[in-house]
Design a protein around this motif. Structure first.
Motif, mmCIF file in Angstrom:
data_model
loop_
_atom_site.group_PDB
_atom_site.id
_atom_site.type_symbol
_atom_site.label_atom_id
_atom_site.label_comp_id
_atom_site.label_asym_id
_atom_site.label_seq_id
_atom_site.Cartn_x
_atom_site.Cartn_y
_atom_site.Cartn_z
ATOM 1 N N SER A 38 0.835 -1.191 0.000
ATOM 2 C CA SER A 38 0.000 0.000 0.000
ATOM 3 C C SER A 38 0.880 1.255 0.000
ATOM 4 C CB SER A 38 -0.880 -0.048 1.252
ATOM 5 O OG SER A 38 -1.685 1.073 1.297
ATOM 6 N N GLY A 39 0.550 2.195 -0.872
ATOM 7 C CA GLY A 39 1.281 3.466 -0.904
ATOM 8 C C GLY A 39 2.498 3.460 -1.809
ATOM 9 N N CYS A 40 2.742 2.355 -2.553
ATOM 10 C CA CYS A 40 3.960 2.301 -3.386
ATOM 11 C C CYS A 40 3.793 3.054 -4.713
ATOM 12 C CB CYS A 40 4.385 0.853 -3.643
ATOM 13 S SG CYS A 40 3.301 -0.010 -4.775
ATOM 14 N N GLY A 41 2.564 3.499 -5.022
ATOM 15 C CA GLY A 41 2.383 4.324 -6.219
ATOM 16 C C GLY A 41 1.599 3.669 -7.342
ATOM 17 N N LYS A 42 0.900 2.585 -7.076
ATOM 18 C CA LYS A 42 0.180 1.860 -8.137
ATOM 19 C C LYS A 42 -0.934 2.734 -8.738
ATOM 20 C CE LYS A 42 -1.019 -1.461 -5.265
ATOM 21 N NZ LYS A 42 -0.405 -1.032 -3.984
ATOM 22 N N THR A 43 -1.803 3.264 -7.853
ATOM 23 C CA THR A 43 -2.937 4.044 -8.356
ATOM 24 C C THR A 43 -2.455 5.331 -9.023
ATOM 25 O OG1 THR A 43 -4.357 3.109 -6.670
ATOM 26 C CG2 THR A 43 -5.107 5.157 -7.662
ATOM 27 N N THR A 44 -1.399 5.931 -8.470
ATOM 28 C CA THR A 44 -0.862 7.153 -9.082
ATOM 29 C C THR A 44 -0.360 6.846 -10.498
ATOM 30 O OG1 THR A 44 -0.219 7.827 -6.862
ATOM 31 C CG2 THR A 44 0.700 9.096 -8.679
ATOM 32 N N HIS A 194 -3.860 -5.624 -4.586
ATOM 33 C CA HIS A 194 -3.049 -5.891 -3.395
ATOM 34 C C HIS A 194 -2.773 -7.380 -3.287
ATOM 35 C CE1 HIS A 194 -4.851 -2.133 -1.767
ATOM 36 N NE2 HIS A 194 -3.636 -2.029 -1.313
HETATM 37 N N1 ATP Z 1 -3.821 13.466 -3.439
HETATM 38 C C1 ATP Z 1 -2.717 13.145 -2.764
HETATM 39 N N2 ATP Z 1 -2.025 14.076 -2.078
HETATM 40 C C2 ATP Z 1 -0.896 13.754 -1.412
HETATM 41 N N3 ATP Z 1 -0.346 12.518 -1.394
HETATM 42 C C3 ATP Z 1 -0.993 11.551 -2.057
HETATM 43 C C4 ATP Z 1 -2.213 11.808 -2.779
HETATM 44 N N4 ATP Z 1 -2.620 10.653 -3.345
HETATM 45 C C5 ATP Z 1 -1.711 9.700 -3.002
HETATM 46 N N5 ATP Z 1 -0.746 10.243 -2.232
HETATM 47 C C6 ATP Z 1 0.421 9.527 -1.662
HETATM 48 O O1 ATP Z 1 1.140 8.965 -2.742
HETATM 49 C C7 ATP Z 1 1.660 7.688 -2.399
HETATM 50 C C8 ATP Z 1 1.211 6.679 -3.439
HETATM 51 O O2 ATP Z 1 -0.205 6.570 -3.409
HETATM 52 P P1 ATP Z 1 -0.995 5.547 -4.339
HETATM 53 O O3 ATP Z 1 -2.450 5.770 -4.105
HETATM 54 O O4 ATP Z 1 -0.488 5.667 -5.724
HETATM 55 O O5 ATP Z 1 -0.511 4.173 -3.726
HETATM 56 P P2 ATP Z 1 -1.063 2.690 -4.002
HETATM 57 O O6 ATP Z 1 0.145 1.853 -4.242
HETATM 58 O O7 ATP Z 1 -2.107 2.707 -5.049
HETATM 59 O O8 ATP Z 1 -1.676 2.378 -2.573
HETATM 60 P P3 ATP Z 1 -2.951 1.451 -2.201
HETATM 61 O O9 ATP Z 1 -2.527 0.055 -2.531
HETATM 62 O O10 ATP Z 1 -3.088 1.687 -0.726
HETATM 63 O O11 ATP Z 1 -4.122 1.936 -2.991
HETATM 64 C C9 ATP Z 1 1.161 7.400 -0.998
HETATM 65 O O12 ATP Z 1 2.200 7.695 -0.084
HETATM 66 C C10 ATP Z 1 -0.002 8.341 -0.817
HETATM 67 O O13 ATP Z 1 -0.126 8.715 0.532
#
Ligand code: ATP
Length: 345
Positions: A38-44, A194
């Motif tokens: 979680s938080g590694c940047g997948k959704t971004t 996940h």
């Molecule tokens: N709108 C935002 N503003 C600031 N930080 C953000 C924002 N969206 C995401 N982040 C941060 O960017 C990092 C990556 O987030 P992301 O949602 O891409 O992770 P993820 O791998 O998809 O996580 P998950 O599996 O929990 O969905 C995280 O540290 C998150 O806290």
């Protein structure tokens, strides 16, 4: 031909790199899964491909056409992407047919109708065209959602946790069905989850991510058998490290005796560690055994025994023919397997 190509992508939130020089290629008709904590940047990463955020640098191309770099930035609606997100629910006030045809407003009435029928046949729900979403099961809703995402013939599909709301019992059947639907539509996809089990079942290739980078990408079995780092090995499944030294390209000496590599080992003179997973070990009763059973868990077809090996706990499966008692001395033996050997750096 590459369907999606990402090179050196960077994106920051509040000066913190969330995507950090990420590069990735998805080939035609390939399903690639982004897998990571979680938080590694997948959704971004998905948002950057979709055009919902603008990267700081790097480039993204779909079907060899640039959609994002320092000179161009196509808005989401011009990227010809199909999206299926976890919270991207069907429109409740529209029927199944209207949901599927929603993105086809510019098509003629007859071609829209034909395409909706084609999609209903593809998802094997031809008789449910006039139902509303609340009259469908979770799995049927998900199939309609994939039909809606595929209806306007996208070049590429983005799927964010598409199975997380589906009951565990039917999830793997649905994963197989949706995989077949995507393969039949001959479209490439990136999928975020996940769950390692979902990733293994759904994807052609897995890309393991950490801190905005891709650590390794390969076919699931190859990645599982030959992780290129301890981080990837550990992420893909539990195990323990045993001190080991290289004898030859088929054999190592470990703390538990000789270990036969059933695939050749790369040439190395060094000592190091092997990462051993539970199914690489077998237990047998032995009065002189160096390990003892610490706990036992019955799981129907198998027992799981917790033992301490080289100071690390591991749970090893055994079938119900061999029953060990708690506290009983046992010997753990290594089975031949594709060895994960990490030389001492
Ligand atoms: N709108 C935002 N503003 C600031 N930080 C953000 C924002 N969206 C995401 N982040 C941060 O960017 C990092 C990556 O987030 P992301 O949602 O891409 O992770 P993820 O791998 O998809 O996580 P998950 O599996 O929990 O969905 C995280 O540290 C998150 O806290």
């Amino acid at each position: 031909m590459s369907s999606l190509s990402i090179k050196n992508l960077v994106y920051r939130y509040h000066n913190q790199a969330v995507i950090d020089q990420l590069s990735l290629t998805v080939n035609s008709n390939e399903i690639v899964c982004l897998l990571g904590a979680s938080g590694c940047g997948k959704t971004t990463t998905l948002k950057a491909i979709a055009g919902l955020i603008k990267p700081e640098s790097g480039c993204i191309a779909i079907a060899d056409q640039c959609i994002s770099d320092e000179h161009c930035f196509l808005p989401p609606e011009q990227r010809n992407l199909g999206m299926m997100f976890q919270d991207y629910a069907l429109f409740p006030h529209l029927t199944v047919a209207e949901n599927i045809g929603f993105g086809l407003a510019k098509w003629s009435k007859s071609s829209r109708q034909a395409r909706v029928e084609e999609m209903l046949a593809l998802i094997k729900l031809p008789d449910l065209a006039n139902r509303y979403p609340h009259q469908l099961s979770g799995g049927q809703q998900q199939r309609v959602a994939i039909a809606r995402a595929l209806a306007y013939k996208p070049t590429f599909l983005l799927l964010d946790e598409p199975f997380s709301n589906i009951d565990h019992q039917v999830r793997f059947q649905l994963i197989e069905e949706i995989r077949q639907i995507i393969k039949a539509a001959q479209v490439s996809a990136i999928f975020v989850t996940h769950s390692k089990e979902e990733a293994f079942a759904f994807a052609d290739k897995l890309a393991v991510m950490d801190q905005g980078r891709i650590l390794q990408i390969d076919e699931p079995q190859a990645l599982f058998s030959h992780p290129n780092s301890k981080q990837v090995a550990e992420f893909l499944g539990n195990g323990i490290y045993l001190a080991a030294s290289y004898n030859n390209n088929r054999e190592l000496t470990t703390e538990l005796g000789l270990l036969e590599a059933d695939l050749g080992l790369a040439q190395t003179e060094q000592a190091g560690q092997v990462y051993v997973r539970p199914h690489h070990l077998t237990l047998k009763a032995d009065q002189q055994g160096q390990h003892s059973v610490k706990a036992r868990r019955f799981m129907g077809e198998q027992f799981f025994y917790r033992v301490d090996i080289a100071g690390q706990e591991i749970e090893i499966a055994a079938n119900t023919n061999a029953i060990f008692e708690i506290g009983q001395p046992v010997t753990a033996t290594l089975l031949p397997h594709p060895v994960n050997f990490f030389a001492q750096s």
